[in-house]
Design a protein around this motif. Structure first.
Motif, PDB file in Angstrom:
ATOM      1  N   LEU A 198     -22.785 -15.988 -32.804  1.00  0.00           N
ATOM      2  CA  LEU A 198     -22.872 -17.383 -33.235  1.00  0.00           C
ATOM      3  C   LEU A 198     -21.493 -18.006 -33.363  1.00  0.00           C
ATOM      4  O   LEU A 198     -21.288 -19.172 -33.001  1.00  0.00           O
ATOM      5  N   TYR A 199     -20.543 -17.239 -33.866  1.00  0.00           N
ATOM      6  CA  TYR A 199     -19.172 -17.738 -33.979  1.00  0.00           C
ATOM      7  C   TYR A 199     -18.609 -18.056 -32.590  1.00  0.00           C
ATOM      8  O   TYR A 199     -18.029 -19.118 -32.365  1.00  0.00           O
ATOM      9  N   PHE A 200     -18.779 -17.138 -31.660  1.00  0.00           N
ATOM     10  CA  PHE A 200     -18.294 -17.330 -30.296  1.00  0.00           C
ATOM     11  C   PHE A 200     -18.935 -18.569 -29.667  1.00  0.00           C
ATOM     12  O   PHE A 200     -18.248 -19.413 -29.080  1.00  0.00           O
ATOM     13  N   LEU A 201     -20.255 -18.691 -29.785  1.00  0.00           N
ATOM     14  CA  LEU A 201     -20.950 -19.845 -29.215  1.00  0.00           C
ATOM     15  C   LEU A 201     -20.526 -21.150 -29.893  1.00  0.00           C
ATOM     16  O   LEU A 201     -20.401 -22.185 -29.237  1.00  0.00           O
ATOM     17  N   SER A 202     -20.301 -21.095 -31.191  1.00  0.00           N
ATOM     18  CA  SER A 202     -19.823 -22.284 -31.921  1.00  0.00           C
ATOM     19  C   SER A 202     -18.502 -22.777 -31.354  1.00  0.00           C
ATOM     20  O   SER A 202     -18.301 -23.980 -31.178  1.00  0.00           O
TER      21      SER A 202
END
Length: 143
Positions: free
Chosen positions: A11-15
């Protein structure tokens, strides 16, 4: 690595890629004050006048802690100046621990002897202490 940790990392990467928050931050950092008991050469706090009437209050900090819990943000980072010079520091740590937050303190490590017992009793999870130099001569020149 747990599945929760993998999901958080994804989720952090996609954010970052989407420039849109898909998960809450891991921590919130609060600057409690702009006073310090040292005069380090690399820091300019000593050069600024700060009006204490603008200092964040204990009720404001507790409101932020409550919001962190609601948003599932697990870590509170407290810094300053020197956070252990903030008058209500131990009450704030206790409140955060009651709310099940991990408490991280960024400190210079210079305090009067009686405060050390209070720091240990506070149950802060982590103390990050600045060490500015590879030997005593360099350290003393900086501090």
């Amino acid at each position: 690595m747990s599945n929760d940790s993998r999901v958080q990392k994804l989720l952090y990467f996609l954010s970052k890629r989407l420039d849109y928050p898909l998960s809450p931050p891991r921590n919130i950092t609060l600057t409690l004050n702009y006073i310090c008991n040292q005069k380090c050469i690399m820091c300019d706090i000593k050069n600024h006048k700060f009006d204490k009437k603008y200092e964040i209050t204990q009720p404001e900090i507790e409101r932020i802690i409550d919001e962190m819990v609601e948003m599932n943000i697990p870590e509170l980072v407290l810094t300053g100046g020197e956070p252990f010079l903030y008058k209500d520091i131990f009450e704030i740590i206790a409140y955060a621990k009651e709310r099940k937050l991990k408490v991280i303190m960024i400190t210079n490590g210079f305090y009067e002897e009686p405060i050390v017992d209070n720091i240990i009793a506070s149950k802060a999870d982590h103390l990050q202490i600045s060490l500015d130099g590879s030997n005593a001569l360099i350290y003393e020149a900086i501090r």
